[in-house]
Structures are given as C-alpha cells and as structure tokens.
Design a protein around this motif. Structure first.
Motif, PDB file in Angstrom:
ATOM      1  N   GLU A  34       0.838  -1.208   0.000  1.00  8.72           N
ATOM      2  CA  GLU A  34       0.000   0.000   0.000  1.00  8.72           C
ATOM      3  C   GLU A  34       0.871   1.257   0.000  1.00  8.72           C
ATOM      4  O   GLU A  34       0.549   2.237  -0.685  1.00  8.72           O
ATOM      5  CB  GLU A  34      -0.951   0.002   1.205  1.00  8.72           C
ATOM      6  CG  GLU A  34      -1.994  -1.126   1.186  1.00  8.72           C
ATOM      7  CD  GLU A  34      -3.056  -0.949   0.099  1.00  8.72           C
ATOM      8  OE1 GLU A  34      -2.973   0.000  -0.700  1.00  8.72           O
ATOM      9  OE2 GLU A  34      -3.977  -1.794   0.034  1.00  8.72           O
ATOM     10  N   ASN A  80       1.096   3.997  -3.113  1.00 10.82           N
ATOM     11  CA  ASN A  80       0.842   5.421  -2.892  1.00 10.82           C
ATOM     12  C   ASN A  80       2.003   6.269  -3.413  1.00 10.82           C
ATOM     13  O   ASN A  80       1.782   7.355  -3.953  1.00 10.82           O
ATOM     14  CB  ASN A  80       0.585   5.705  -1.409  1.00 10.82           C
ATOM     15  CG  ASN A  80      -0.855   5.410  -1.037  1.00 10.82           C
ATOM     16  OD1 ASN A  80      -1.643   4.978  -1.879  1.00 10.82           O
ATOM     17  ND2 ASN A  80      -1.202   5.638   0.216  1.00 10.82           N
ATOM     18  N   GLY A 118      -5.959   2.309   1.246  1.00  7.58           N
ATOM     19  CA  GLY A 118      -4.523   2.035   1.426  1.00  7.58           C
ATOM     20  C   GLY A 118      -3.995   2.464   2.791  1.00  7.58           C
ATOM     21  O   GLY A 118      -3.409   1.650   3.519  1.00  7.58           O
ATOM     22  N   HIS A 128       0.528   8.698  -5.993  1.00  9.84           N
ATOM     23  CA  HIS A 128       0.266  10.037  -5.450  1.00  9.84           C
ATOM     24  C   HIS A 128       1.505  10.901  -5.245  1.00  9.84           C
ATOM     25  O   HIS A 128       1.367  12.101  -5.037  1.00  9.84           O
ATOM     26  CB  HIS A 128      -0.457   9.939  -4.104  1.00  9.84           C
ATOM     27  CG  HIS A 128      -1.708   9.114  -4.129  1.00  9.84           C
ATOM     28  ND1 HIS A 128      -2.828   9.503  -4.825  1.00  9.84           N
ATOM     29  CD2 HIS A 128      -2.013   7.925  -3.560  1.00  9.84           C
ATOM     30  CE1 HIS A 128      -3.776   8.583  -4.666  1.00  9.84           C
ATOM     31  NE2 HIS A 128      -3.302   7.606  -3.912  1.00  9.84           N
TER      32      HIS A 128
HETATM   33 MG   LIG Z   1      -3.403   3.968  -1.724  1.00  5.32          MG
END
Ligand SMILES: [Mg+2]
Ligand SMILES: Nc1ncnc2c1ncn2[C@@H]1O[C@H](COP(=O)(O)OP(=O)(O)OP(=O)(O)O)[C@@H](O)[C@H]1O
Lengths: 112, 143
Positions: free
Chosen positions: B48, B52, B110, B56
């Motif tokens: 997770e 990310n 997440g 992101h």
């Molecule tokens: Mg995530």
C-alpha cells in the motif's frame, strides 16, 4: 481442489499453460478494487476480477493467492501474462460475469 | 542478530515495476524464515505504501529495518505532501483520478490498511516537501 480441476470443470482458458496448475484452491475472493483485495483475500484463494494490468500479479504474489480468474473475457496484456508465468500464478479466463463464475464455483463445491 | 536494513527507490507513475519493492521485502522475510502471519502484514503495509508513492507522490524510497524485536517499514517521498492527514486516513477517501480508478486503485483503503496491519503507525506530511510513513510490526515468539 486444484486449479487444474477448476479450469477443466468451469471450462476456463488458461493464459499461462500448465504453470501453477497443481496449486490447491482454498477459497474465493471477488473484487475489482485492489486495496480491498489486499485487506480481505486469503492465501490460497482464487481471485475473480476484471482487472488485467500487471499489478494484479503483484497482489496475487504478495497474498499467495492460488490463481486469478479474469471474468467477462476481459483482454489481458502480454506483460501481465509474462509476469504471471514468472511468479507461477495461473491466469484463467472466463467469458462469464464474476457472478456466474461465482455460481459455477459454488456448484462444484468450492467455498462450501 | 544485528539490525538488517534495505532501501528500495520507487518512481512516480512506474506501474510497470510497481509492487517490486514489496515483493523483494517479502522475499527477504521469507529467507529469514519469518512466520506467514507477520509476512502477510508486512507485505500489505509495504504494498500500500509503495502504490501510494507510485500513484500520489513525486517518487520516494521504501525501506525496511529488521531488529530482534520488530520490523519497521518506512516510506518517504519528495512531495507533494498531504494537506489534511485526518481526511486522507478516512476509509473511502481518495483523490485518485479516473484513469487510476479504472485500474482498481483509489478505493481509499490504502492508508487504513497500513494502519490496521501495524502495531505502531506514524504519518507525517509537509505540503511542498513530502510525506513520511513509519509502520512498526512487533515480532512475537515464533515469528
Ligand atoms: Mg493507496
Ligand atoms: N504519498 C502520498 N503523497 C501525497 N498524497 C498521498 C500520499 N499517500 C496518500 N495520499 C493521499 O491520501 C489519499 C488516501 O490514500 P489511500 O492510500 O488511503 O487511498 P488511495 O491510494 O486513494 O486508494 P487505494 O489505496 O484504496 O487504492 C490519496 O487519494 C491521496 O490523496
């Protein structure tokens, strides 16, 4: 039941040949959201999904899932198949919906 | 046993290699003969955090430190940072765009997953600088 037996009884098409076919299937998890699968699928599960990109192999490998059934005849990228073979994860395709695949799995006694 | 540490760089938008850092971390724990329960928790947390970073962040590093009492996974990135951490931690909250959601990411699970599989979870973020997440999993007898 082994992946090979499920493949035969549900008339699935293996994209990964005989790779990983003797794995034991312990249960089923159905979801197309990867974080839900990460949180809830168990080792040995067959995972039914319409996702086809390479990351599904990472998820299956990390969770030690027995195999992946791609429903709705979704087209699988070449890279995903290559990675599945590398990691020993059987990739099976069905033309049916995830719901119908689930029904078939129950009919042959998986998950009961 | 002394401390063991490994670092894995994770590139922004690199979906091709996404998941490799977590897979390598998992292999290390297997080679050390760790219990499958702790391996599962570490694998979930690392995955997770890695995704990310790919989705992101502007890129960063995942590291693992193993000492006799615990396994610590750290994810540190170079931005853009998270404005409202409390909101980001909420189950179901996600800013993932449609093309990412189509791939099955963006359930907003997440960060909650990371917290759930850690005994100790720390998230710090500075907008314009970056985000740092530290997950600590305590080893018990038998792990
Ligand atoms: Mg995530
Ligand atoms: N490293 C990061 N840098 C910047 N923003 C982040 C970072 N990690 C998370 N976020 C923000 O927090 C939100 C929630 O993250 P979380 O991992 O819980 O869900 P998600 O990544 O959107 O979806 P999922 O993880 O379920 O696929 C993200 O949508 C994003 O806005």
């Amino acid at each position: 039941m082994t992946v090979k037996e499920i493949c035969a009884r549900l008339n699935l098409r293996s994209l990964t040949g005989e790779c990983g076919m003797d794995k034991e299937v312990k249960g089923v998890y159905i979801c197309d959201l990867l974080s839900w699968v990460m949180a809830h699928a168990h080792a040995g599960d067959v995972w039914v999904t319409i996702q086809t990109h390479t990351n599904i192999i990472a998820v299956a490998t990390l969770l030690e899932l027995s195999s992946i059934i791609i429903s709705e005849d979704a087209e699988v990228e070449e890279d995903t198949i290559k990675k599945a073979i590398e990691e020993g994860i059987p990739l099976l395709v069905s033309e049916k919906s995830s719901f119908m695949v689930a029904k078939d799995l129950i009919d042959i006694g998986i998950g009961s | 046993m002394g401390n063991i540490s490994y670092e894995f760089p994770v590139a922004k938008d690199d979906f091709e290699r996404a998941g490799e850092a977590s897979s390598k971390i998992k292999k290390i724990l297997r080679q050390l003969g760790m219990d499958s329960g702790i391996i599962r928790r570490v694998a979930i947390g690392a995955y997770e955090a890695e995704m990310n970073l790919v989705i992101h962040s502007l890129g960063g590093v995942i590291s693992i430190t193993i000492d006799p009492e615990s396994i610590i996974i750290t994810a540190e990135d170079n931005g853009p940072g998270i404005e409202d951490i409390e909101l980001a931690m909420k189950e179901g909250y996600s800013t993932a765009p449609d093309r990412i959601r189509e791939m099955g990411f963006g359930a907003g699970m997440g960060l909650p997953n990371m917290k759930k599989c850690s005994d100790d979870f720390i998230i710090e973020s500075v907008v314009g600088k970056g985000t740092k997440i530290v997950m600590k999993m305590m080893l018990k007898d038998g792990d």
